[in-house]
Design an enzyme around this catalytic site. Sequence first.
Site, short mmCIF file in Angstrom:
data_model
loop_
_atom_site.label_atom_id
_atom_site.label_comp_id
_atom_site.label_asym_id
_atom_site.label_seq_id
_atom_site.Cartn_x
_atom_site.Cartn_y
_atom_site.Cartn_z
N LYS A 112 -22.13 -3.13 -11.88
CA LYS A 112 -20.79 -2.70 -11.45
C LYS A 112 -20.61 -1.20 -11.68
O LYS A 112 -20.03 -0.51 -10.84
CB LYS A 112 -19.72 -3.53 -12.15
N LYS A 192 -26.18 -9.23 -2.24
CA LYS A 192 -25.36 -10.39 -2.64
C LYS A 192 -23.96 -10.25 -2.04
O LYS A 192 -23.36 -9.17 -2.13
CB LYS A 192 -25.27 -10.43 -4.18
N LYS A 195 -16.98 -9.73 -3.32
CA LYS A 195 -15.67 -9.20 -2.90
C LYS A 195 -15.65 -7.68 -3.01
O LYS A 195 -15.06 -7.00 -2.18
CB LYS A 195 -14.56 -9.76 -3.78
N1 AQP Z 1 -22.97 -14.21 -3.07
C1 AQP Z 1 -22.84 -15.27 -3.86
N2 AQP Z 1 -23.75 -16.26 -3.82
C2 AQP Z 1 -23.62 -17.37 -4.63
N3 AQP Z 1 -22.59 -17.54 -5.48
C3 AQP Z 1 -21.67 -16.57 -5.55
N4 AQP Z 1 -20.55 -16.43 -6.29
C4 AQP Z 1 -19.95 -15.26 -6.00
N5 AQP Z 1 -20.66 -14.60 -5.07
C5 AQP Z 1 -21.74 -15.38 -4.77
C6 AQP Z 1 -20.08 -17.43 -7.25
O1 AQP Z 1 -18.70 -17.65 -7.01
C7 AQP Z 1 -18.09 -17.99 -8.26
C8 AQP Z 1 -16.85 -17.18 -8.43
O2 AQP Z 1 -17.19 -15.83 -8.50
P1 AQP Z 1 -16.12 -14.75 -8.94
O3 AQP Z 1 -15.31 -14.35 -7.77
O4 AQP Z 1 -15.35 -15.23 -10.08
O5 AQP Z 1 -16.99 -13.57 -9.46
P2 AQP Z 1 -18.19 -12.86 -8.81
O6 AQP Z 1 -19.44 -13.64 -8.97
O7 AQP Z 1 -18.21 -11.50 -9.43
O8 AQP Z 1 -17.79 -12.83 -7.28
P3 AQP Z 1 -17.67 -11.57 -6.41
O9 AQP Z 1 -17.28 -11.91 -5.04
O10 AQP Z 1 -18.93 -10.77 -6.58
O11 AQP Z 1 -16.42 -10.86 -7.09
P4 AQP Z 1 -16.25 -9.36 -7.54
O12 AQP Z 1 -16.76 -8.51 -6.43
O13 AQP Z 1 -14.76 -9.22 -7.76
O14 AQP Z 1 -17.03 -9.21 -8.81
C9 AQP Z 1 -19.13 -17.72 -9.35
O15 AQP Z 1 -19.67 -18.94 -9.79
C10 AQP Z 1 -20.16 -16.90 -8.67
O16 AQP Z 1 -21.46 -17.11 -9.21
#
Ligand code: AQP
Length: 324
Positions: A112, A192, A195
């Site tokens: 990040k 990956k 968001k």
């Molecule tokens: N690309 C992905 N492939 C598989 N699993 C994913 N998850 C997120 N992106 C992928 C899974 O979704 C759940 C919730 O994730 P989150 O939103 O709480 O946090 P994250 O993993 O950090 O998701 P983002 O979209 O990447 O959010 P930001 O950008 O805000 O950090 C988790 O179980 C995650 O593994």
Amino acid sequence: MRILSGVQPSGALHLGNYLGAIRQFVDAQKQAGDERFFFVADLHALTTIHDGARLRMLARQVATDYLALGLDPERSVIYRQSDLPAVAELSWLLSTVTPMGLLQRGHSYKDKLARGLAPIHGLFAYPVLMAADILIVRADRVPVGRDQKQHLEMTRDIAQAFNATYGAGLLRIPEPVILADTAVVPGTDGQKMSKSYGNTLDLFAPERDLKRAVMGIVTDSTPVAEPKPTRGNTLYALLRLLTAESDWPATRRLFTEGGHGYGEIKKHLLGLLLDTFRAARERREELQRDPGFVEGVLARGAERAHAVADDLMRACRRACGTGD
Ligand code: AQP
């Protein structure tokens, strides 16, 4: 068996969140006898969203999306993380036994920062708050995408450190559940899907926005008539994730036999996305007309989560000396 997982309301839910996590939550509801806890991780989202009205709106939106995608409040406890303030208290208790080195090894924090996020303490300490989320309900299993694997390992280490300090068996050691096929869903740029990376296919985006995102999937410049590679091809990977195994040979032929341009294949993917989520999109529209219902689900979920968390917190406070 007690299952727990959550999603941050840090933006609109995307295909990665669904295939990597939420679909497993819905499937877990079929298992009789298990208890399930699914929460909206608004305290976590505070590391990226500093606008109260927006966070409140996004948190309700994720709860609405959970219901639209098939989470059933009769079979799952659905709640907002901040409705369980003891999570923050447990997070502090855990942080007093968490070695700095453990957090310093965190890939997600380093990624990040590399992506330009500010190095704030909340982001650094995220795995401790996540450990509190899991440990406070004594979860056995945590379904997540592969990006959360290291955080789950940290949860286990932190729980073991706490138990070693205050008493064996006080905290239950959870296991991650990560499905190989959907462990990392690629975004439109091949990284990956995330968001915060601007590379998402949002589950509930208006059709024209979804079309724009799908048409933006990065491909090579193989001419229409030529066979196209499947290895390392994001479009192919996404199509496979959305089709049944019995359709994989046909999906493969779209690429390997030549004659199908990427534009045509992208339209096929868009159609699949719309078909797959049509019922959920309709249900979501209905739910959006009834915010009182969604708030009611969250309020009942908070009560049920409290019933479990309060017992654990009493035991932890007694052990640490912050309660009788
Ligand atoms: N690309 C992905 N492939 C598989 N699993 C994913 N998850 C997120 N992106 C992928 C899974 O979704 C759940 C919730 O994730 P989150 O939103 O709480 O946090 P994250 O993993 O950090 O998701 P983002 O979209 O990447 O959010 P930001 O950008 O805000 O950090 C988790 O179980 C995650 O593994």
